[in-house]
Every structure is written in C-alpha cells, then in structure tokens.
Scaffold this active site. Structure first.
Site, short mmCIF file in Angstrom:
data_model
loop_
_atom_site.label_atom_id
_atom_site.label_comp_id
_atom_site.label_asym_id
_atom_site.label_seq_id
_atom_site.Cartn_x
_atom_site.Cartn_y
_atom_site.Cartn_z
N GLU A 59 0.84 -1.20 0.00
CA GLU A 59 0.00 0.00 0.00
C GLU A 59 0.87 1.25 0.00
O GLU A 59 1.98 1.23 0.52
CB GLU A 59 -0.92 -0.06 1.25
CG GLU A 59 -1.77 1.14 1.53
CD GLU A 59 -2.83 1.43 0.46
OE1 GLU A 59 -2.49 1.43 -0.74
OE2 GLU A 59 -3.99 1.69 0.83
N ASP A 60 0.36 2.32 -0.57
CA ASP A 60 1.14 3.57 -0.57
C ASP A 60 1.15 4.22 0.80
O ASP A 60 2.19 4.61 1.32
CB ASP A 60 0.62 4.55 -1.64
CG ASP A 60 -0.88 4.81 -1.57
OD1 ASP A 60 -1.57 4.24 -0.69
OD2 ASP A 60 -1.38 5.59 -2.40
N ASP A 108 -3.62 5.70 6.41
CA ASP A 108 -4.02 6.94 7.09
C ASP A 108 -4.92 6.54 8.27
O ASP A 108 -4.43 6.15 9.33
CB ASP A 108 -4.72 7.81 6.04
CG ASP A 108 -5.13 9.18 6.53
OD1 ASP A 108 -4.88 9.50 7.70
OD2 ASP A 108 -5.72 9.94 5.75
N LYS A 144 0.51 7.01 8.95
CA LYS A 144 0.19 8.21 9.73
C LYS A 144 -0.28 7.78 11.12
O LYS A 144 -1.47 7.56 11.34
CB LYS A 144 -0.92 9.01 9.03
CG LYS A 144 -0.48 9.66 7.71
CD LYS A 144 -1.59 10.52 7.12
CE LYS A 144 -1.12 11.31 5.92
NZ LYS A 144 -2.20 12.07 5.25
N PHE A 153 -0.76 16.26 4.15
CA PHE A 153 -1.13 15.62 2.88
C PHE A 153 0.09 15.63 1.97
O PHE A 153 0.65 16.68 1.66
CB PHE A 153 -2.29 16.37 2.22
CG PHE A 153 -2.73 15.75 0.94
CD1 PHE A 153 -3.59 14.66 0.94
CD2 PHE A 153 -2.27 16.23 -0.29
CE1 PHE A 153 -3.99 14.05 -0.25
CE2 PHE A 153 -2.66 15.63 -1.48
CZ PHE A 153 -3.52 14.55 -1.46
N ILE A 154 0.50 14.44 1.54
CA ILE A 154 1.69 14.33 0.70
C ILE A 154 1.36 13.84 -0.70
O ILE A 154 0.34 13.17 -0.92
CB ILE A 154 2.75 13.40 1.35
CG1 ILE A 154 2.16 12.00 1.61
CG2 ILE A 154 3.29 14.00 2.64
CD1 ILE A 154 3.20 10.96 2.00
N ARG A 189 1.82 11.72 -9.31
CA ARG A 189 2.24 10.33 -9.07
C ARG A 189 3.64 10.06 -9.60
O ARG A 189 4.34 9.17 -9.13
CB ARG A 189 1.27 9.36 -9.75
CG ARG A 189 -0.13 9.36 -9.19
CD ARG A 189 -0.89 8.15 -9.70
NE ARG A 189 -2.33 8.26 -9.50
CZ ARG A 189 -2.96 7.95 -8.38
NH1 ARG A 189 -2.27 7.52 -7.34
NH2 ARG A 189 -4.28 8.06 -8.29
P1 5GP Z 1 -7.32 5.40 4.90
O1 5GP Z 1 -8.42 4.52 4.43
O2 5GP Z 1 -6.23 4.67 5.64
O3 5GP Z 1 -7.82 6.57 5.70
O4 5GP Z 1 -6.71 6.09 3.65
C1 5GP Z 1 -5.87 5.42 2.84
C2 5GP Z 1 -5.85 5.97 1.45
O5 5GP Z 1 -6.05 7.40 1.45
C3 5GP Z 1 -4.49 5.76 0.86
O6 5GP Z 1 -4.42 4.53 0.20
C4 5GP Z 1 -4.33 6.95 -0.07
O7 5GP Z 1 -4.88 6.61 -1.31
C5 5GP Z 1 -5.15 8.04 0.57
N1 5GP Z 1 -4.33 8.97 1.36
C6 5GP Z 1 -4.24 9.08 2.70
N2 5GP Z 1 -3.37 10.04 3.07
C7 5GP Z 1 -2.89 10.57 1.93
C8 5GP Z 1 -1.93 11.60 1.64
O8 5GP Z 1 -1.31 12.25 2.51
N3 5GP Z 1 -1.69 11.84 0.32
C9 5GP Z 1 -2.33 11.16 -0.68
N4 5GP Z 1 -2.01 11.51 -1.91
N5 5GP Z 1 -3.22 10.19 -0.45
C10 5GP Z 1 -3.50 9.89 0.84
MG MG Z 2 -4.06 3.91 -1.71
#
Ligand code: 5GP
Ligand code: MG
Length: 180
Positions: free
Chosen positions: A103-104, A107, A135, A156-157, A169
């Site tokens: 996963e990238d 959050d 995070k 936010f990155i 990207r």
């Molecule tokens: P979660 O479901 O854990 O809240 O969010 C995960 C997804 O939100 C990640 O796979 C990503 O696609 C997006 N995301 C969360 N934080 C960031 C961020 O700082 N930058 C970007 N570009 N995407 C984020």
């Molecule tokens: Mg993602």
C-alpha cells in the site's frame, strides 16, 4: 525540482528520493528475512498509489515471489471521504497463500480494514501489510501494520505514486503543500 504546482496548489519537497530508497531497503530486508524458506509469497499491490513502491520493493526481494494488483478507492482531493468502495480485480486464488498487501499510505486504516476483511473470505494462509507511509496520529484501528517504511504526521503528501487529484504520481521525491 524543489517546488511543483499541481492543479491549484504549490508543493515543496519533504522527503528526498534517497531517503525513501533507504526506507524501502530496510522494509525489504525485514520481509526477506521473514519470508525466507516459506512458500512463495504473493505481493498484492493496491492501485493506483502503490505502483511505484511495489516496483522498488520487488527489485529488492530475494525470494521467489508473485505479484498482482487490486483496486480500492476511497479518496477524493485532500481529505478522506470515509467511504470505502469495493475490492476490484482479485484474479488470483489466494487460498492457502502468504499474502503481503503493498500500500502507498495507511491513514485512518479504513481502506486496509476493508481489504483485510475481503481477503479473509478467500482463506489465505497469512496476510501482512507493507506500507510506504504510515500516519500514526490518524490511524484508529487495531489490526497490525507490520511493515511501515516511513511514519509521517497528518500532512497531505504527493509523489512516488501518491496523487493530488491524479497529478503528482510521477514525482520521485515526496512533496507536501507549501503554505506560503
Ligand atoms: P485510509 O483509508 O487509511 O484513511 O486512507 C488510505 C488511502 O487514502 C491511501 O491509500 C491513499 O490513497 C489516501 N491517502 C491518505 N493520506 C494521503 C496523503 O497524505 N496523500 C495522498 N495523496 N493520499 C493519501
Ligand atoms: Mg491507496
């Protein structure tokens, strides 16, 4: 490139490519150690964000391994929508397999929780998560994220696969919104 403009916002470099590479090295070394001598693991990348991390991680893998991608999108602009859509594109039979989700960024953990739940129904032997970014202040789930390359704050990155409304990207460094 120290600053880039994507849509309406300006971003500045926060984590240079060399630092990302070292962090991926450390994660790869741990995975190599943990999976040595096990049945061929399947690396399951989450599109689109994880494509670059997946490529770099795979180049550092020493065991025989397979790779596949799924899609799961929940993000819109710079704030999590809190809604998670369905898992798309799982073509492999993962029953009895060792799966490593790639996963990238994790959050809140909402997306990963959903993916873990969907995968569990396919009865894999094991599932772990490898994420490029984590995070800790935002994460509010109780599953383990075993492989975390870099911890960051709640900023936010973009870059290294991560986008701001589909732009950014391609950037090889990680950028953050430039406040001035
Ligand atoms: P979660 O479901 O854990 O809240 O969010 C995960 C997804 O939100 C990640 O796979 C990503 O696609 C997006 N995301 C969360 N934080 C960031 C961020 O700082 N930058 C970007 N570009 N995407 C984020
Ligand atoms: Mg993602």
């Amino acid at each position: 490139m120290n600053k880039v403009k994507l849509h309406d916002r300006t971003f500045r470099v926060m984590i240079p490519a060399a630092e990302i590479d070292m962090a991926i090295d450390r994660v790869a070394a741990r995975i190599n150690e943990d999976y040595a001598g096990r049945e061929t693991p399947l690396f399951l990348g989450v599109l689109n964000g994880a494509f670059m991390f997946m490529a770099e991680l795979m180049k550092k893998m020493e065991c025989n391994c397979e790779l596949s991608f799924v899609k799961l999108s929940s993000y819109c602009g710079t704030g999590s929508t809190g809604k998670v859509s369905e898992l798309i594109g799982l073509k492999n039979n993962i029953e009895g397999r060792h799966v490593i989700i790639v996963e990238d960024i994790v959050d809140t953990g909402e997306s990963m929780e959903h993916l873990l739940r969907s995968l569990a129904g396919h009865r894999p032997a094991s599932v772990e998560i490898a994420t490029l970014f984590f995070k800790p202040d935002s994460f509010r789930k109780d599953f383990e994220v075993k492989y975390k390359a870099l911890d960051i704050g709640n900023e936010f990155i973009v870059g290294f696969g991560l986008d701001y409304d589909e732009l950014g990207r391609n950037l090889k460094d990680i950028y953050v919104i430039d406040e001035e």
